[in-house]
Structures are given as structure tokens and as C-alpha cells.
Design an enzyme around this catalytic site. Structure first.
Site, PDB file in Angstrom:
ATOM      1  N   GLU A 151      25.267 -13.155  61.189  1.00  0.00           N
ATOM      2  CA  GLU A 151      26.666 -13.625  61.260  1.00  0.00           C
ATOM      3  C   GLU A 151      27.615 -12.497  61.666  1.00  0.00           C
ATOM      4  OE1 GLU A 151      24.993 -13.007  58.581  1.00  0.00           O
ATOM      5  OE2 GLU A 151      26.255 -12.063  57.063  1.00  0.00           O
ATOM      6  N   CYS A 176      20.516 -11.600  53.380  1.00  0.00           N
ATOM      7  CA  CYS A 176      20.666 -10.391  52.561  1.00  0.00           C
ATOM      8  C   CYS A 176      20.715 -10.733  51.068  1.00  0.00           C
ATOM      9  CB  CYS A 176      21.860  -9.591  53.046  1.00  0.00           C
ATOM     10  SG  CYS A 176      21.720  -7.858  52.615  1.00  0.00           S
ATOM     11  N   HIS A 234      21.994  -9.529  58.850  1.00  0.00           N
ATOM     12  CA  HIS A 234      23.210 -10.354  58.922  1.00  0.00           C
ATOM     13  C   HIS A 234      23.465 -10.842  60.343  1.00  0.00           C
ATOM     14  CE1 HIS A 234      24.920  -9.172  54.934  1.00  0.00           C
ATOM     15  NE2 HIS A 234      24.151  -8.118  55.132  1.00  0.00           N
TER      16      HIS A 234
END
Ligand code: GLN
Length: 201
Positions: free
Chosen positions: A182, A84, A180
Site C-alpha cells: 500500500e 506486516c 507494505h
């Protein structure tokens, strides 16, 4: 630069969603170090640049005199993964902006590309490098890549306003996503990055 078998992964921890990257990498058994100043970069084999606010992160990198050394390490072959805002910082060109950047990824990026109406959304992406199972991807005020140079391989696209836009790309050891990974329990994307760091992908 030789690939590290068990790379020490620096996670840029100036701002943004760095803890989630540390946790995802830890789930895969990788050694991590939060990087807050130039001297934290000594001895790391690779770097993750998290999501957050790319203008703020670029300014902090400049003020802390980390931007040039980080660019030099990446240009010298250190693997890097940006998600991002991290992707934005890696790109050569940011549409309509002169904000500080690393500029090592031969791509043109548009920030906040999905507009205010769709601030964040989830999509299942098919990424052949990760196997047949679609990857759940979370987009938050996400950028898209408008164009790429010849060295850049597009790993995933989403449809936006009738056009297919790149949201995951790789240029040698530089990896970048608009989304994302994560923030989901699926660790395949981080595993793929660690394989790149080890010279196995
Ligand atoms: N819109 C942010 C920027 O331009 C990126 C958003 C994110 O990292 N989640 O920096």
C-alpha cells in the site's frame, strides 16, 4: 460463502497504516469502509488488516470485543489480507509472545526480524502470481515467517542470514505479507487480493 462480485472491503482502522490501504483499493475502484468498531463489520465482504503495531492492535481488538467475531468470520470463509502487523495478527504462533492474535494462518512468525540495524528497506520481489515484473516491496520493522503448515503456499521469499524466509503467503482466502504494497504506486498485490475476494484467483 459465495464470492462477492464487487466486494465491500473493510479496512481495520484502529491504528496504523490503514489510510494507505483505503487509497490503494480506491485506485482499483473497490468500495471500502473503515472498520473502527464491531458494528462496522456488518455487511463487509472482506477485511484488510494494516501494518502498525501488532500488540496495540491485538489489545484494541480484544478490548473492543472484535477479536472473536473477526476470527469467526475468517474461519467461516471471509477473505482477509494482513500486511506486516496484520500478518502477525493472523499467525497461529508468534515467536516468544503470547500477545492476542487471530491465529487463523498456520504459520510461525518472528516479529522485527531484520533487527535494528535495518529498520526498513526496499526489495524487488518476484511473485509469479503477479506476473514477470518484480514487485517493489517496502519492509518496515518487518516480520518474517519461520515455518508454515501444509495448507500454506509461499508466494515470495527474501534471503536473511543465509536462509530464505517467506514474506508473502496464502492459505485459501487468507493472504499475508511482511511488506507494505500500500506504500507504493504498484497496485498488483491489492488487485490479486480483490481477485481472491471475487473467487477469481
Ligand atoms: N513491528 C511491528 C509489530 O510487531 C510491525 C511493523 C509494521 O507493521 N510496519 O507489530
Amino acid at each position: 460463502m459465495t464470492a462477492a462480485k464487487n466486494p465491500l472491503v473493510g479496512v481495520l482502522a484502529l491504528q496504523g497504516a490503514f489510510r494507505e490501504h483505503v487509497a490503494a483499493l480506491a485506485r482499483l475502484g473497490a468500495a471500502t469502509r473503515e472498520v473502527r468498531q464491531l458494528r462496522d463489520m456488518a455487511g463487509i465482504d472482506t477485511m484488510v488488516i494494516p501494518g502498525g503495531e501488532s500488540t496495540t492492535m491485538g489489545k484494541l481488538l480484544t478490548d473492543l470485543e472484535m477479536l472473536e467475531p473477526l476470527r469467526a468470520r475468517i474461519s467461516g470463509g471471509m477473505p482477509v489480507y494482513g500486511s506486516c502487523a496484520g500478518l502477525i495478527l493472523l499467525c497461529r504462533s508468534i515467536e516468544g509472545s503470547e500477545q492476542p492474535r487471530l491465529g487463523v494462518l498456520d504459520a510461525v512468525v518472528r516479529r522485527n526480524a531484520f533487527g535494528r540495524q535495518v529498520d526498513s528497506f526496499e526489495a524487488d520481489l518476484t511473485i509469479p502470481e503477479l506476473g514477470a515484473e518484480p514487485l517493489p516491496a517496502v519492509f518496515i520493522r518487518a516480520p518474517v515467517i519461520l515455518s508454515t503448515g501444509p495448507e500454506v503456499r509461499v508466494l515470495a521469499r527474501v534471503e536473511m542470514d543465509g536462509a530464505e524466509r517467506a514474506v508473502a503467503v496464502r492459505q485459501g482466502r487468507i493472504l499475508a505479507t511482511s511488506f507494505h504494497p500500500e506504500l507504493t504506486p504498484d497496485t498488483r498485490f491489492h488487485r490479486y487480493f480483490l481477485d481472491i475476494c471475487r473467487g477469481a484467483a
